[in-house]
Design a protein around this motif. Structure first.
Motif, mmCIF file in Angstrom:
data_model
loop_
_atom_site.group_PDB
_atom_site.id
_atom_site.type_symbol
_atom_site.label_atom_id
_atom_site.label_comp_id
_atom_site.label_asym_id
_atom_site.label_seq_id
_atom_site.Cartn_x
_atom_site.Cartn_y
_atom_site.Cartn_z
ATOM 1 N N UNK B 16 0.850 -1.176 0.000
ATOM 2 C CA UNK B 16 0.000 0.000 0.000
ATOM 3 C C UNK B 16 0.896 1.240 0.000
ATOM 4 N N UNK B 17 0.513 2.197 -0.794
ATOM 5 C CA UNK B 17 1.291 3.441 -0.832
ATOM 6 C C UNK B 17 1.265 4.107 0.539
ATOM 7 N N UNK B 18 2.285 4.921 0.860
ATOM 8 C CA UNK B 18 2.297 5.579 2.158
ATOM 9 C C UNK B 18 1.025 6.401 2.375
ATOM 10 N N UNK B 19 0.524 6.338 3.588
ATOM 11 C CA UNK B 19 -0.692 7.067 3.917
ATOM 12 C C UNK B 19 -0.416 8.533 4.154
ATOM 13 N N UNK B 20 -1.458 9.321 4.043
ATOM 14 C CA UNK B 20 -1.317 10.738 4.348
ATOM 15 C C UNK B 20 -2.498 11.150 5.196
ATOM 16 N N UNK B 21 -2.341 12.204 5.913
ATOM 17 C CA UNK B 21 -3.437 12.743 6.690
ATOM 18 C C UNK B 21 -4.108 13.815 5.843
ATOM 19 N N UNK B 22 -5.403 13.717 5.736
ATOM 20 C CA UNK B 22 -6.147 14.674 4.926
ATOM 21 C C UNK B 22 -6.846 15.665 5.857
ATOM 22 N N UNK B 23 -6.381 16.877 5.964
ATOM 23 C CA UNK B 23 -7.048 17.795 6.870
ATOM 24 C C UNK B 23 -8.296 18.404 6.237
ATOM 25 N N UNK B 24 -9.361 18.473 7.017
ATOM 26 C CA UNK B 24 -10.561 19.166 6.580
ATOM 27 C C UNK B 24 -11.227 18.518 5.388
ATOM 28 N N UNK B 702 -20.235 20.318 11.386
ATOM 29 C CA UNK B 702 -19.443 19.087 11.507
ATOM 30 C C UNK B 702 -18.147 19.262 10.725
ATOM 31 N N UNK B 703 -17.032 19.089 11.412
ATOM 32 C CA UNK B 703 -15.726 19.120 10.753
ATOM 33 C C UNK B 703 -15.188 17.704 10.710
ATOM 34 N N UNK B 704 -14.891 17.242 9.525
ATOM 35 C CA UNK B 704 -14.424 15.859 9.360
ATOM 36 C C UNK B 704 -12.927 15.831 9.089
ATOM 37 N N UNK B 705 -12.241 14.985 9.810
ATOM 38 C CA UNK B 705 -10.820 14.748 9.553
ATOM 39 C C UNK B 705 -10.670 13.283 9.180
ATOM 40 N N UNK B 706 -10.231 13.041 7.969
ATOM 41 C CA UNK B 706 -10.028 11.660 7.544
ATOM 42 C C UNK B 706 -8.588 11.260 7.822
ATOM 43 N N UNK B 707 -8.446 10.174 8.558
ATOM 44 C CA UNK B 707 -7.124 9.641 8.890
ATOM 45 C C UNK B 707 -6.978 8.330 8.121
ATOM 46 N N UNK B 708 -5.801 8.119 7.574
ATOM 47 C CA UNK B 708 -5.605 6.929 6.745
ATOM 48 C C UNK B 708 -4.557 6.003 7.344
ATOM 49 N N UNK B 709 -5.017 4.940 7.979
ATOM 50 C CA UNK B 709 -4.111 3.864 8.387
ATOM 51 C C UNK B 709 -4.489 2.659 7.526
ATOM 52 N N UNK B 710 -3.797 2.472 6.405
ATOM 53 C CA UNK B 710 -4.247 1.475 5.424
ATOM 54 C C UNK B 710 -4.269 0.063 5.992
ATOM 55 N N UNK B 711 -5.241 -0.713 5.554
ATOM 56 C CA UNK B 711 -5.357 -2.129 5.907
ATOM 57 C C UNK B 711 -4.569 -2.919 4.877
ATOM 58 N N UNK B 712 -3.540 -3.593 5.340
ATOM 59 C CA UNK B 712 -2.618 -4.228 4.393
ATOM 60 C C UNK B 712 -3.216 -5.465 3.719
ATOM 61 N N UNK B 713 -4.309 -5.998 4.257
ATOM 62 C CA UNK B 713 -4.903 -7.185 3.651
ATOM 63 C C UNK B 713 -5.722 -6.891 2.411
#
Lengths: 158, 777
Positions: B16-24, B702-713
Motif C-alpha cells: 500500500x502506498x504511504x498514507x497521508x493525513x487529509x485535513x478538513x 461538523x468538521x471531518x478529519x479523515x485519517x488513513x491507516x491502510x489495511x494491508x490485507x
C-alpha cells in the motif's frame, strides 16, 4: 364529482379531470407522470414532495390539486435547462449534497425558493430555509455548502 | 505513536502506498457521483416511481395485540369480496418462514398460531385500486385471544444468543485496583428513518416464478427468502434493486418480508402487486436499533490505567431473532471500548420480548455498548481528576495489544492518531478549562430552585465532550469466509468493460467507487467502465451490502479481478490494456473474470471457542462535541462536532466525508432527540410528526478529519467507513452535557426530561427507562 382543470407545471399545460380530494402530489406523480416529487411521510413533515406554487415552496402532499389550478407549478423536473443542470443541481453534485437522492428534489425546490427570496443568505439563513426538508444521509453539511456555492455562482452570473 | 505512513507488518498483500493525513474537507476530489444527475433531475426511478401496467395494490392486516392466539380472520359478508384477493398462511406454497439466521419468523401468522408482537403480519389483501383496498381493510377483522406478554428483556428467559469473553483474572485485579467504578447505561430503540419508505413490486412470471423489484440493500437475501417461502428455484426467483432512498440497515432484512408478501399476492391475483409502505406502517412495523442495558464494573489504578473490566450486555431482540445473534456478537466484542485491559469478563445476552423485532442499523450493536464504555471511562476520569484525553492516551490500543477475543492488533491501528487529531482540532483541553471556570463562577453565584446551576444571568451552560471508539471492519468472525462472495468483470465482445456485483447503491457511493477502483486498476477512463444493474438474473452473489464491507471487501475483490483481466489481455496483446482491450475483444470474443473471496492472510477466527481475529482490521474514530444546555428547559443544542475517522485508504474524499457527516448526525439524534415510546408493546410515536430527527437547524457544524491507516490485507488499503462515526457521537454529546451541567445522563436519549430530572434530582414525571413499555391504560 370530477372537475376538468388545467394544471400549469413547468411551463406546460396539462388538462386533467380530478376528484376534489386529490392531492397535488398524487396528480403530479400519477396522471402527469412527474415522479421526481416524492412521498416520504404524507404528513407535511419531510419536505420530499415540495414544489413551487407561484414561486412559493409548498408540501404538495398536503395541497389539493384543484387549488393549484391557474397557478404556476414548478417541480424538480423543471429546474434544468435541457441537459444543462441548474447551478443548484450542479453545486449539489459537486459538493456531495446528494446521497440516496430521495430528499434531493424537495431540497432543491426549497433552495430555489430561498435563493429567489434571499440571493446572498448566511449559513444560518440557509439552514432555516432548508429546515422543512429532512435529509438522513448527509448531515446537511454538503447541502449547506452547495447552496452557498450556488448562490455565489448565480450572483456572478447576474 | 505509530507512524501511519508505513505498514507495521507485511501480511503478504500488495504494498500500500504511504498514507497521508487529509485535513478538513477535500472538495472537488474524486469523480462525480455516477447516478447523481438522475437523482438531481427527478429521473431516478425509485420503486414507487416505476410503472407496472395492471398492477394491484397490496396491503397487510396486522396484529393489534402484543401476544395473542390468532383464532380467525372474519371477512365481513356485507362487503363485496369479488375483486379482492385475500392471502393467509395457508396460501404459502413453501416454508412459512422468513429466511434469516434462525427459522423463527413466519411470513404470516397461521390460524391457531401465536402472535408475538404488535403490528405482526396476519393476512394480506390486494385490490385493483386503492379505494377498494382501503374498504377491504376495514371489512377484514382478525379475531384473537390475548396471552400474557413480556416486555422486559431482563425478565425474559427466552434467549436468542449469549456470548462470553474472558481474559486474565478480573476478581484478583478488582481486589488490587485503586478505584472500582460501577455504572449502568440504557439505550432505547432508534429508527433508521431512510427518507424513502420500504417499497416492493412483484410481477408474476410465466414459469411460475416471480420478479420482485424494490427498495433493498441485499438482493440475495430477498432471493433466498423468495426461494424458501414460495418454493422457487434460482431462476424462478428474480430480485431487482430499484433506486433506493437510504437504508442504514433498515433495508437489510425486512425487505425479504415485504417481497414475500407482494409475491404471494401477485401469485394469487395473477397480477403485478405494489406494496408501498407509508411512513406510519414503516415506523410501526419494521426493525429498529436494539435497546440495550449495559452494566460496567471497572477497576483502575490511581494513574488511570484500566486493570479490570466486568461488563454485562443485555439486548432486547424483540419478538423474533432476525439478525440479533450477530448484532449481539459485535456488541460483545466492542463492549470494552478501544482499550487495553488485561483482566476482562464480558457477558452478553439477547432476550426475546413481545415487541416488534429489532434488527440491523448502522453500527450493529457497537453504538449501544460504546456509549456505555465511553461514558463509564469519562466518569472514571472525572473521579480520578484526570483529563478525558489523558486517560484515553494511557489506555488506547496500540500495535501489539491483544483484544478480549485474543486478537493481536498487528496492522492498521490508529486510535491514538484519531484521538489526537480530534482533540487538537476541537480544542478540547482549552474549551474544557474554560467551561470548568465558568461552572465554578456559576456555582458561586447562587441557584434557582429546581435547577441548581441556573442563575439570573446564565440561562445556558456550555460544555465539551470527547469520545473514542473502534469498529471492526466487515463481517464479524468467520462471516466473510462463509459468505464466499463473488464479483465479476466482463470484457464484452463489443469491447465494453462491465462490473457485475450484487452490492447496492443506497446513497453511500457504490456506483461511483466501483467504476473508480476498476478504472484505476485497468488504467482506463472511469467512463469506460459500466456497472450492471443489481439484478439476480445477471449479477453474482457478492454478499449483502452491510457491515461497512462494500468498499473494503467487495472493492478489494474487484481490484483483484481487474488485475487478472488486465494481465490476461496484456499477456495476449503484448500492449497496454487501455490501448489494446478493444482490439482484444474483437479478435478473442468476450472474457469474464470471476473473483471469489479468499481469506485475508493471517486472519482466522474460531466460532466454537469464540476466539481469534474477530475482524481483519478495525476502523478508529474520535469525536469532540460542543453543546449548549438550556438550564430552564433541559434542551440541548449540539453546536459543533469535530470527527476524526480512520477508514484506511480513502478512495473518494467527498463520499467518505459524506459518510462521516451523515453518521455523525444520526449519532447526535440518537444522543438527544430520537426515542421510541411504547405502551403495551406498541410504538406510540409511529409517525414522522412524533418520531423526530434532526433538521438542518438542529444539526451541528461538523468538521471531518479523515485519517488513513491502510489495511494491508486489502489491495487498496481501504477499511469500512459507514458505521464507524455512529459509535462516537452519542458518548461525546453526553460528556459535553456533563461538562456543561455536572450531570451524567446514563439513559439515551439525553432528553430535556432526563436532563431536568438529573439536574434537579427530582422529576415531575419520571421518564421511563429507554426501551421500556408502559402498561396499557
Amino acid at each position: 364529482m370530477r372537475y376538468l382543470v388545467t394544471l400549469q407545471v413547468n411551463r406546460t399545460s396539462y388538462p386533467v379531470e380530478l376528484e376534489v380530494g386529490r392531492t397535488l402530489l398524487s396528480v403530479l406523480r400519477g396522471e402527469l407522470g412527474l415522479t421526481g416529487s416524492k412521498e416520504g411521510c404524507d404528513d407535511s413533515e419531510c419536505g420530499a414532495c415540495m414544489v413551487l406554487i407561484d414561486g412559493r415552496p409548498v408540501n404538495s402532499c398536503s395541497y389539493l390539486a384543484l387549488q393549484a389550478a391557474g397557478r404556476q407549478i414548478t417541480t424538480v423536473e423543471g429546474l434544468a435547462s435541457g441537459t444543462k443542470l441548474h447551478p443548484l443541481q450542479q453545486a449539489f453534485l459537486e459538493h456531495g449534497a446528494v446521497q440516496c437522492g430521495f430528499c434531493t428534489p424537495g431540497m432543491l425546490i426549497s433552495a430555489t425558493a430561498l435563493l429567489a427570496a434571499n440571493p446572498d443568505p448566511t449559513e444560518d439563513e440557509i439552514r432555516a430555509g432548508l429546515s422543512g426538508n429532512l435529509c438522513r444521509c448527509t448531515g446537511y453539511v454538503g447541502i449547506v455548502a452547495a447552496v452557498r456555492s450556488a448562490a455565489a455562482e448565480l450572483a456572478n452570473a447576474d | 505513536m505509530p507512524d501511519l505512513t508505513t505498514r507495521t507488518e507485511p501480511l503478504g498483500a500488495v504494498v500500500v502506498e504511504p498514507g497521508t493525513i487529509t485535513p478538513g474537507r477535500a472538495r472537488g476530489a474524486g469523480p462525480l457521483r455516477r447516478e447523481g444527475p438522475a437523482k438531481l433531475t427527478g429521473d431516478a426511478k425509485y420503486a414507487d416511481d416505476l410503472v407496472s401496467p395492471g398492477a394491484w395494490y397490496g396491503g397487510t392486516i396486522r396484529s393489534t395485540d402484543a401476544h395473542a392466539r390468532f383464532i380467525a380472520l372474519d371477512l365481513d359478508p356485507a362487503f363485496d369480496w369479488s375483486s379482492v384477493v385475500v392471502v393467509t398462511a395457508s396460501d404459502i406454497p413453501g416454508d412459512n418462514i422468513v429466511s434469516s439466521i434462525k427459522s423463527d419468523q413466519p411470513i404470516l401468522v397461521p390460524l391457531g398460531g401465536e402472535i408475538q408482537h404488535h403490528a405482526e403480519p396476519l393476512a394480506l389483501l390486494a385490490a385493483p385500486d386503492r379505494a377498494t383496498l382501503r374498504a377491504a381493510r376495514h371489512a377484514a377483522h382478525p379475531r384473537t385471544e390475548k396471552l400474557p406478554a413480556i416486555f422486559d428483556s431482563l425478565a425474559s428467559d427466552h434467549l436468542f444468543a449469549t456470548y462470553e469473553l474472558a481474559a486474565g483474572d478480573p476478581e484478583a485485579a478488582f481486589a488490587a485496583a485503586d478505584l472500582v467504578v460501577e455504572g449502568e447505561y440504557r439505550v432505547g430503540h432508534q429508527e433508521q428513518l431512510y427518507i424513502e419508505n420500504n417499497a416492493m413490486i412483484a410481477v408474476p412470471q410465466e414459469d411460475g416464478g416471480v420478479t420482485v423489484t424494490g427498495s433493498l440493500q441485499c438482493p440475495y437475501y430477498v432471493h433466498a427468502a423468495l426461494k424458501r417461502g414460495l418454493g422457487l428455484n434460482d431462476q424462478q426467483a428474480r430480485v431487482v434493486q430499484a433506486e433506493t432512498g437510504g437504508g442504514f440497515g433498515g433495508k437489510e432484512e425486512y425487505p425479504s418480508m415485504i417481497a414475500l408478501h407482494a409475491a404471494l399476492l401477485a401469485g394469487k391475483a395473477g397480477q403485478p402487486v405494489r406494496m408501498i409502505y407509508d411512513r406510519h406502517e414503516d415506523l410501526a412495523a419494521t426493525t429498529k436499533r436494539h435497546p440495550a442495558i449495559v452494566r460496567h464494573r471497572t477497576g483502575v489504578t490511581h494513574d488511570g490505567r484500566l486493570i479490570a473490566q466486568d461488563i454485562e450486555v443485555v439486548m432486547d431482540g424483540g419478538a423474533y431473532a432476525t439478525l440479533t445473534p450477530v448484532v449481539l456478537s459485535r456488541g460483545a466484542i466492542h463492549a470494552g471500548g478501544p482499550y487495553r485491559c488485561p483482566n476482562v469478563r464480558i457477558r452478553a445476552r439477547a432476550a426475546r420480548t413481545n415487541t416488534p423485532p429489532n434488527g440491523a442499523f448502522r453500527g450493529f450493536g457497537a453504538p449501544q455498548v460504546q456509549f456505555a464504555a465511553e461514558t463509564q471511562l469519562n466518569r472514571i476520569a472525572e473521579m480520578l481528576g484526570m483529563s478525558p484525553l489523558e486517560i484515553r492516551r494511557r489506555n488506547v490500543y496500540k500495535i501489539g495489544d491483544t483484544t478480549p477475543t485474543g486478537q493481536v492488533l498487528r496492522d492498521s491501528v490508529a486510535g491514538e492518531e484519531v484521538l489526537e487529531r480530534a482533540a487538537e482540532a476541537g480544542e478540547f483541553e482549552r474549551l474544557r478549562a474554560r467551561h470548568h471556570s465558568a461552572r465554578q463562577r456559576r456555582e458561586g453565584s447562587g441557584t434557582v430552585p429546581g435547577s441548581p446551576l441556573r442563575t439570573g444571568r446564565d440561562r445556558f451552560a456550555s460544555g465539551v465532550g470527547l469520545a473514542l471508539a473502534w469498529h471492526g471492519a466487515g463481517f464479524t468472525g468467520s462471516g466473510e469466509v462463509k459468505l464466499a462472495s463473488v464479483v465479476s468483470i466482463e470484457l464484452t465482445a463489443e469491447g465494453q468493460i462491465r462490473i457485475l456485483t450484487a452490492s447496492t447503491e443506497m446513497g453511500q457511493g457504490t456506483k461511483t467507487i466501483f467504476p473508480q477502483l476498476v478504472a484505476e486498476a485497468l488504467d482506463v477512463p472511469i467512463d469506460a467502465v459500466e456497472l450492471a444493474p443489481q439484478d439476480t438474473a445477471f449479477v453474482p452473489d457478492s454478499g449483502p451490502t452491510v457491515a461497512s464491507r462494500t468498499a473494503m471487501v467487495v472493492g478489494g475483490l474487484l481490484i483483484k479481478a481487474a488485475r487478472r483481466l488486465r494481465g490476461e489481455v496484456e499477456a495476449s496483446t503484448g500492449g497496454a490494456f487501455a490501448a489494446t482491450y478493444r482490439e482484444f475483444a474483437r479478435s478473442h470474443g468476450p472474457l469474464r473474470i470471476d473473483q471469489r473471496f479468499e481469506p485475508y492472510p493471517g486472519v482466522g477466527f474460531d466460532d466454537a471457542t469464540y476466539r481469534g481475529d474477530a475482524y481483519p482490521a478495525f476502523g478508529w474514530a474520535a469525536c469532540v462535541a460542543q453543546v449548549d444546555v438550556d438550564l430552564d428547559t433541559g434542551e440541548v443544542h449540539v453546536r459543533d462536532v469535530v470527527a476524526a475517522d480512520d477508514i484506511g485508504r480513502v478512495i473518494h474524499p467527498v463520499l467518505a466525508e459524506g459518510q462521516v457527516e451523515g453518521g455523525t448526525l444520526q449519532a447526535v439524534g440518537y444522543a438527544t432527540i430520537e426515542e421510541i415510546k411504547l405502551r403495551d408493546g406498541r410504538y406510540l410515536n409511529d409517525r414522522l410528526a412524533t418520531y423526530i430527527i434532526p433538521t438542518a437547524l438542529d444539526a451541528p457544524r461538523i468538521t471531518t478529519i479523515l485519517v488513513e491507516a491502510p489495511f494491508s490485507g486489502a489491495p487498496h488499503g481501504a477499511k469500512g467507513a459507514g458505521e464507524l462515526p455512529m459509535d462516537v457521537g452519542a458518548p461525546a454529546v453526553v460528556a459535553a452535557i456533563a461538562d456543561a451541567t455536572g450531570a451524567w445522563i446514563g439513559d439515551l436519549p439525553a432528553s430535556p426530561e432526563r436532563i431536568l430530572a438529573a439536574l434537579s434530582g427530582v422529576a415531575a414525571v419520571a421518564p421511563l427507562p429507554p426501551g421500556a413499555s408502559e402498561p396499557a391504560t
